[in-house]
Structure formats: structure tokens, C-alpha cells
Design a protein around this motif. Sequence first.
Motif, PDB file in Angstrom:
ATOM      1  N   MET A   1      -3.375   0.185  17.038  1.00  0.00           N
ATOM      2  CA  MET A   1      -3.013  -0.016  15.645  1.00  0.00           C
ATOM      3  C   MET A   1      -3.404   1.232  14.851  1.00  0.00           C
ATOM      4  O   MET A   1      -4.474   1.794  15.067  1.00  0.00           O
ATOM      5  CB  MET A   1      -3.768  -1.250  15.119  1.00  0.00           C
ATOM      6  N   ASN A   2      -2.538   1.668  13.938  1.00  0.00           N
ATOM      7  CA  ASN A   2      -2.852   2.868  13.171  1.00  0.00           C
ATOM      8  C   ASN A   2      -3.878   2.563  12.065  1.00  0.00           C
ATOM      9  O   ASN A   2      -4.107   1.405  11.710  1.00  0.00           O
ATOM     10  CB  ASN A   2      -1.586   3.537  12.627  1.00  0.00           C
ATOM     11  N   ILE A   3      -4.488   3.614  11.535  1.00  0.00           N
ATOM     12  CA  ILE A   3      -5.563   3.471  10.551  1.00  0.00           C
ATOM     13  C   ILE A   3      -5.068   2.784   9.284  1.00  0.00           C
ATOM     14  O   ILE A   3      -5.742   1.906   8.737  1.00  0.00           O
ATOM     15  CB  ILE A   3      -6.191   4.844  10.229  1.00  0.00           C
ATOM     16  N   LYS A   4      -3.878   3.146   8.831  1.00  0.00           N
ATOM     17  CA  LYS A   4      -3.337   2.568   7.599  1.00  0.00           C
ATOM     18  C   LYS A   4      -3.207   1.045   7.717  1.00  0.00           C
ATOM     19  O   LYS A   4      -3.633   0.305   6.836  1.00  0.00           O
ATOM     20  CB  LYS A   4      -1.978   3.200   7.276  1.00  0.00           C
ATOM     21  N   ILE A   9      -5.398  -4.599   6.849  1.00  0.00           N
ATOM     22  CA  ILE A   9      -5.918  -5.869   7.365  1.00  0.00           C
ATOM     23  C   ILE A   9      -7.370  -6.060   6.926  1.00  0.00           C
ATOM     24  O   ILE A   9      -7.764  -7.138   6.478  1.00  0.00           O
ATOM     25  CB  ILE A   9      -5.781  -5.934   8.906  1.00  0.00           C
ATOM     26  N   SER A  10      -8.186  -5.003   7.027  1.00  0.00           N
ATOM     27  CA  SER A  10      -9.594  -5.079   6.605  1.00  0.00           C
ATOM     28  C   SER A  10      -9.699  -5.396   5.116  1.00  0.00           C
ATOM     29  O   SER A  10     -10.548  -6.184   4.698  1.00  0.00           O
ATOM     30  CB  SER A  10     -10.322  -3.772   6.913  1.00  0.00           C
ATOM     31  N   ARG A  11      -8.848  -4.773   4.296  1.00  0.00           N
ATOM     32  CA  ARG A  11      -8.866  -5.040   2.849  1.00  0.00           C
ATOM     33  C   ARG A  11      -8.586  -6.512   2.565  1.00  0.00           C
ATOM     34  O   ARG A  11      -9.253  -7.134   1.749  1.00  0.00           O
ATOM     35  CB  ARG A  11      -7.848  -4.157   2.123  1.00  0.00           C
ATOM     36  N   LYS A  12      -7.589  -7.050   3.242  1.00  0.00           N
ATOM     37  CA  LYS A  12      -7.226  -8.456   3.041  1.00  0.00           C
ATOM     38  C   LYS A  12      -8.382  -9.368   3.445  1.00  0.00           C
ATOM     39  O   LYS A  12      -8.753 -10.283   2.715  1.00  0.00           O
ATOM     40  CB  LYS A  12      -5.960  -8.778   3.845  1.00  0.00           C
ATOM     41  N   ASN A  13      -8.964  -9.115   4.611  1.00  0.00           N
ATOM     42  CA  ASN A  13     -10.067  -9.947   5.107  1.00  0.00           C
ATOM     43  C   ASN A  13     -11.293  -9.860   4.202  1.00  0.00           C
ATOM     44  O   ASN A  13     -11.864 -10.882   3.823  1.00  0.00           O
ATOM     45  CB  ASN A  13     -10.444  -9.554   6.539  1.00  0.00           C
ATOM     46  N   PHE A  14     -11.703  -8.639   3.865  1.00  0.00           N
ATOM     47  CA  PHE A  14     -12.918  -8.492   3.058  1.00  0.00           C
ATOM     48  C   PHE A  14     -12.705  -8.914   1.606  1.00  0.00           C
ATOM     49  O   PHE A  14     -13.652  -9.337   0.950  1.00  0.00           O
ATOM     50  CB  PHE A  14     -13.469  -7.068   3.160  1.00  0.00           C
ATOM     51  N   GLY A 137      -7.776   1.740  -1.635  1.00  0.00           N
ATOM     52  CA  GLY A 137      -6.804   2.633  -1.030  1.00  0.00           C
ATOM     53  C   GLY A 137      -6.326   3.770  -1.910  1.00  0.00           C
ATOM     54  O   GLY A 137      -5.515   4.584  -1.484  1.00  0.00           O
ATOM     55  N   GLY A 138      -6.831   3.857  -3.126  1.00  0.00           N
ATOM     56  CA  GLY A 138      -6.415   4.938  -4.022  1.00  0.00           C
ATOM     57  C   GLY A 138      -7.090   6.269  -3.726  1.00  0.00           C
ATOM     58  O   GLY A 138      -6.573   7.328  -4.073  1.00  0.00           O
ATOM     59  N   GLY A 139      -8.256   6.236  -3.103  1.00  0.00           N
ATOM     60  CA  GLY A 139      -8.967   7.458  -2.740  1.00  0.00           C
ATOM     61  C   GLY A 139      -9.646   8.184  -3.894  1.00  0.00           C
ATOM     62  O   GLY A 139     -10.067   9.329  -3.745  1.00  0.00           O
ATOM     63  N   TYR A 140      -9.783   7.534  -5.047  1.00  0.00           N
ATOM     64  CA  TYR A 140     -10.338   8.203  -6.230  1.00  0.00           C
ATOM     65  C   TYR A 140     -11.771   8.682  -6.005  1.00  0.00           C
ATOM     66  O   TYR A 140     -12.106   9.822  -6.332  1.00  0.00           O
ATOM     67  CB  TYR A 140     -10.294   7.266  -7.446  1.00  0.00           C
ATOM     68  N   PHE A 141     -12.621   7.812  -5.450  1.00  0.00           N
ATOM     69  CA  PHE A 141     -14.019   8.207  -5.256  1.00  0.00           C
ATOM     70  C   PHE A 141     -14.145   9.255  -4.149  1.00  0.00           C
ATOM     71  O   PHE A 141     -14.981  10.151  -4.235  1.00  0.00           O
ATOM     72  CB  PHE A 141     -14.898   6.981  -4.970  1.00  0.00           C
ATOM     73  N   ASP A 142     -13.309   9.171  -3.116  1.00  0.00           N
ATOM     74  CA  ASP A 142     -13.342  10.194  -2.064  1.00  0.00           C
ATOM     75  C   ASP A 142     -12.921  11.552  -2.613  1.00  0.00           C
ATOM     76  O   ASP A 142     -13.522  12.575  -2.293  1.00  0.00           O
ATOM     77  CB  ASP A 142     -12.446   9.792  -0.886  1.00  0.00           C
ATOM     78  N   ARG A 143     -11.875  11.574  -3.436  1.00  0.00           N
ATOM     79  CA  ARG A 143     -11.429  12.857  -4.011  1.00  0.00           C
ATOM     80  C   ARG A 143     -12.505  13.436  -4.933  1.00  0.00           C
ATOM     81  O   ARG A 143     -12.768  14.637  -4.926  1.00  0.00           O
ATOM     82  CB  ARG A 143     -10.105  12.694  -4.759  1.00  0.00           C
ATOM     83  N   LEU A 144     -13.139  12.587  -5.737  1.00  0.00           N
ATOM     84  CA  LEU A 144     -14.212  13.066  -6.605  1.00  0.00           C
ATOM     85  C   LEU A 144     -15.347  13.653  -5.761  1.00  0.00           C
ATOM     86  O   LEU A 144     -15.850  14.736  -6.044  1.00  0.00           O
ATOM     87  CB  LEU A 144     -14.754  11.916  -7.467  1.00  0.00           C
ATOM     88  N   ARG A 145     -15.703  12.941  -4.700  1.00  0.00           N
ATOM     89  CA  ARG A 145     -16.858  13.323  -3.898  1.00  0.00           C
ATOM     90  C   ARG A 145     -16.540  14.386  -2.847  1.00  0.00           C
ATOM     91  O   ARG A 145     -17.417  14.800  -2.097  1.00  0.00           O
ATOM     92  CB  ARG A 145     -17.485  12.077  -3.278  1.00  0.00           C
ATOM     93  N   PRO A 170     -12.390   1.078   9.648  1.00  0.00           N
ATOM     94  CA  PRO A 170     -11.412   2.119   9.979  1.00  0.00           C
ATOM     95  C   PRO A 170     -11.538   3.291   9.013  1.00  0.00           C
ATOM     96  O   PRO A 170     -11.757   3.099   7.815  1.00  0.00           O
ATOM     97  CB  PRO A 170     -10.057   1.410   9.824  1.00  0.00           C
ATOM     98  N   LEU A 171     -11.451   4.506   9.544  1.00  0.00           N
ATOM     99  CA  LEU A 171     -11.681   5.705   8.737  1.00  0.00           C
ATOM    100  C   LEU A 171     -10.508   6.665   8.761  1.00  0.00           C
ATOM    101  O   LEU A 171      -9.885   6.858   9.789  1.00  0.00           O
ATOM    102  CB  LEU A 171     -12.902   6.471   9.260  1.00  0.00           C
ATOM    103  N   ASP A 172     -10.270   7.257   7.612  1.00  0.00           N
ATOM    104  CA  ASP A 172      -9.370   8.399   7.519  1.00  0.00           C
ATOM    105  C   ASP A 172     -10.236   9.653   7.538  1.00  0.00           C
ATOM    106  O   ASP A 172     -11.440   9.587   7.223  1.00  0.00           O
ATOM    107  CB  ASP A 172      -8.570   8.338   6.211  1.00  0.00           C
TER     108      ASP A 172
END
Length: 192
Positions: A1-4, A9-14, A137-145, A170-172
Amino acid sequence: MNIKKSKLISRKNFSAIREKSLKRNELKIYNNVEYYLKKNFRDNSSNLKKYIGIYWPLAGEVDLRELKDTINASFALPCCEFKGEMQYRDWTNEKLNKDACGIPAPCKGKLIKPEEMRIIFVPALAIDKKGFRLGYGGGYFDRLRENKSWRSILSFAVLPGECVSKAPLPLDPWDIPFDGWITEDGEHQIKT
């Protein structure tokens, strides 16, 4: 299964886990964030000059806004000025406006530089034991950091304990770990 797909699936479950758990634990989580701040950032002149970064809560997130009334410090909120980029701005008593994502923010407030921040609290759907956060999934905090000056600021995810994943999330390639998390069980800082 791909990361996306795996993240979807993880987002839905959590998201479902967080919604159920937050109803029982939100006040305990809030109290633990407040306790952490009072214990670690006592009122002194150098601490009062630095900002505490919190967030405007969306549905299902722990509401930390009352900290502004209980902690003697300056607070900053994130503000998305255009798609994909986020900055922190001084949160005063001025009226908030909706930012580019439709979230209330001090869009005209003073822009905060990384060296002016002392700690950042961030909402999360989940976090794993290595500090990798699952957001929306927006990546805002990752882009800031991505900027190492922002990454050097102590950053905690705020969420129910049931959302601390025992298995790696799962990680990008662009995912950046946080320093720890605060749940109803207290604060956990990742040892490096």
C-alpha cells in the motif's frame, strides 16, 4: 500500500479514536498542558518576553485558548496567509479574521520570529513513539519546521493518549518529528 493511502486510512481510524477519547479526556489534557507551562516556564522577565504558540481549535481538537487567561505570557496563533504557508502572529485582544484556510487568526498581528518563541503546541490526530505526527495532510507544520530555526523550538502534539500509536505511523520524506506530546496522562518528551 502506498504512503498516501496508508495515511488516509490512519487519519480515518485515529479521527474516530480521538473523537471518542477526547470527550472523556479533554479537561485532563488541558490541565496537563497548563501544569507543564506553570512548572517549566515560571514567570520571569526572560520568559515573559517569549511567546507560547497554540492554535485555534477545530472540531475534535483540545481547546487551549483559556491558557491566555491563566498563564502570564504572550501567546501566538498560526496564520495561513496563502495556500501552504503558515506563520505565527501575536495574539492580542484585537478582532481575529479568517485566514486563507478559514481559521480565525490574528492576520494583522505582529509577525513572530522563531527566536521570539519558547514553545509550540500543535493539534494532532496521532503521534508515534518517535514523535512523528499525523495531521490532516496539509503539511503546514512540516513546511514551517523545515526551517531549522523553527525546528529548534520545543514542539509538542496535544492529543488523547489513545492516539499515541504504538506502531510507527506512515511517513513521507518531509515529515519532521516533534519533541513529544501531552495527553491526559501528562507530558512525554522524546529522548534523543
